[in-house]
Scaffold this active site. Structure first.
Site, PDB file in Angstrom:
ATOM      1  N   LYS A  14      18.833  -2.286  75.957  1.00  0.00           N
ATOM      2  CA  LYS A  14      18.233  -1.637  77.121  1.00  0.00           C
ATOM      3  C   LYS A  14      18.404  -2.472  78.385  1.00  0.00           C
ATOM      4  O   LYS A  14      18.788  -1.958  79.426  1.00  0.00           O
ATOM      5  CB  LYS A  14      16.741  -1.360  76.870  1.00  0.00           C
ATOM      6  CG  LYS A  14      16.472  -0.432  75.707  1.00  0.00           C
ATOM      7  CD  LYS A  14      14.991  -0.180  75.493  1.00  0.00           C
ATOM      8  CE  LYS A  14      14.170  -1.397  75.185  1.00  0.00           C
ATOM      9  NZ  LYS A  14      14.468  -2.040  73.890  1.00  0.00           N
ATOM     10  N   ARG A  19       5.342   2.253  76.370  1.00  0.00           N
ATOM     11  CA  ARG A  19       5.418   1.766  74.993  1.00  0.00           C
ATOM     12  C   ARG A  19       4.562   2.592  74.045  1.00  0.00           C
ATOM     13  O   ARG A  19       4.697   2.461  72.833  1.00  0.00           O
ATOM     14  CB  ARG A  19       4.967   0.306  74.910  1.00  0.00           C
ATOM     15  CG  ARG A  19       5.934  -0.647  75.544  1.00  0.00           C
ATOM     16  CD  ARG A  19       5.465  -2.079  75.338  1.00  0.00           C
ATOM     17  NE  ARG A  19       6.244  -2.991  76.157  1.00  0.00           N
ATOM     18  CZ  ARG A  19       7.203  -3.759  75.685  1.00  0.00           C
ATOM     19  NH1 ARG A  19       7.510  -3.727  74.418  1.00  0.00           N
ATOM     20  NH2 ARG A  19       7.853  -4.566  76.486  1.00  0.00           N
ATOM     21  N   ARG A  61      23.062 -13.488  68.693  1.00  0.00           N
ATOM     22  CA  ARG A  61      22.672 -13.888  70.049  1.00  0.00           C
ATOM     23  C   ARG A  61      22.094 -15.307  70.033  1.00  0.00           C
ATOM     24  O   ARG A  61      22.408 -16.117  70.905  1.00  0.00           O
ATOM     25  CB  ARG A  61      21.655 -12.885  70.612  1.00  0.00           C
ATOM     26  CG  ARG A  61      21.233 -13.179  72.033  1.00  0.00           C
ATOM     27  CD  ARG A  61      20.493 -12.028  72.656  1.00  0.00           C
ATOM     28  NE  ARG A  61      19.162 -11.842  72.094  1.00  0.00           N
ATOM     29  CZ  ARG A  61      18.353 -10.843  72.425  1.00  0.00           C
ATOM     30  NH1 ARG A  61      18.747  -9.922  73.291  1.00  0.00           N
ATOM     31  NH2 ARG A  61      17.159 -10.741  71.890  1.00  0.00           N
ATOM     32  N   ARG A  74      12.487 -17.461  71.874  1.00  0.00           N
ATOM     33  CA  ARG A  74      11.509 -17.647  70.801  1.00  0.00           C
ATOM     34  C   ARG A  74      11.502 -16.485  69.828  1.00  0.00           C
ATOM     35  O   ARG A  74      11.271 -16.654  68.639  1.00  0.00           O
ATOM     36  CB  ARG A  74      10.119 -17.824  71.423  1.00  0.00           C
ATOM     37  CG  ARG A  74       9.014 -18.105  70.430  1.00  0.00           C
ATOM     38  CD  ARG A  74       7.657 -18.146  71.085  1.00  0.00           C
ATOM     39  NE  ARG A  74       7.280 -16.895  71.709  1.00  0.00           N
ATOM     40  CZ  ARG A  74       6.826 -15.827  71.063  1.00  0.00           C
ATOM     41  NH1 ARG A  74       6.712 -15.851  69.763  1.00  0.00           N
ATOM     42  NH2 ARG A  74       6.503 -14.730  71.710  1.00  0.00           N
ATOM     43  N   ARG A 124       8.390  -7.669  65.672  1.00  0.00           N
ATOM     44  CA  ARG A 124       8.573  -6.854  66.878  1.00  0.00           C
ATOM     45  C   ARG A 124       9.073  -5.449  66.520  1.00  0.00           C
ATOM     46  O   ARG A 124       8.658  -4.460  67.113  1.00  0.00           O
ATOM     47  CB  ARG A 124       9.566  -7.531  67.829  1.00  0.00           C
ATOM     48  CG  ARG A 124       9.034  -8.804  68.439  1.00  0.00           C
ATOM     49  CD  ARG A 124      10.048  -9.457  69.350  1.00  0.00           C
ATOM     50  NE  ARG A 124      10.294  -8.639  70.519  1.00  0.00           N
ATOM     51  CZ  ARG A 124      11.448  -8.601  71.179  1.00  0.00           C
ATOM     52  NH1 ARG A 124      12.470  -9.334  70.789  1.00  0.00           N
ATOM     53  NH2 ARG A 124      11.593  -7.829  72.232  1.00  0.00           N
TER      54      ARG A 124
END
Length: 194
Positions: free
Chosen positions: A14, A88, A127, A140, A150
């Protein structure tokens, strides 16, 4: 001018696609994380409220986030707005709809970057490895363990927005695992439809 939401799990791309739209179309990216960090140091009344909440380690309320977005919408954007990381929750989606209506603005598209969970975990690990090799700090949250937490939060709170916006006829889906340029082309085609 278009106002859009980029929707998808963490790591779906995104932010990358938002930056491309900012560069190519003059849109303004409204990233809630960036807005909160900027507000915290702004010295404004809203900034003082954000700083106080963040210093306590508490979650910033929907009221504060909507207030920050309201401030940004008031400033305007010739190319339109990209909502990145907001809404969200269904409650936030309703609040955004009310705010846009109050401002006389419309939501032109909700673009879901559709991805496979296993591929996302691989993308996050890659990444982190690239950051290490380049001598850059590793985020982190770029570990499989943190990322999976997440991802669960995304499915619990944010994924219901897919059905919400589909029912409103606003949802468009793009293969978020395609090459970056292909994703950007697909997003552009959505925005260029009359």
């Amino acid at each position: 001018m278009a106002n859009i939401i980029l929707l998808g799990p963490p790591g779906a791309g995104k932010g990358t696609q938002a930056k491309r739209l900012v560069d190519s179309r003059g849109m303004v990216q409204l990233s809630t994380g960036d807005m909160l960090r900027a507000a915290k140091t702004s010295g404004t009344e809203m900034g003082r409220r954000v700083a106080e909440v963040m210093e306590r380690g508490a979650l910033v309320t929907d009221e504060i986030v909507i207030g920050l977005i309201d401030e940004q919408l008031t400033k305007g954007a010739a190319g339109g707005f990209i909502f990145d990381g907001f809404p969200r929750t269904l409650k936030q989606a309703d609040a955004l709809a009310d705010l846009l209506a109050k401002k006389g603005l419309a939501l032109d598209a909700v673009i879901e970057l559709s991805v496979d969970d296993a591929a996302l975990v691989g993308r996050i690990v890659k990444r982190a490895e690239e950051a290490r090799l380049n001598g850059e700090p590793v985020r982190r949250d770029d570990t499989p363990e943190v990322f999976e937490v997440r991802l669960r939060e995304y499915y619990k709170n944010t994924a219901p927005l897919i059905g919400y916006y589909y029912a409103k006829g606003a949802l468009r889906s793009v293969d978020g695992l395609a090459e970056m340029d292909s994703v950007a082309d697909a997003v552009s085609k959505i925005l260029d439809k009359p």
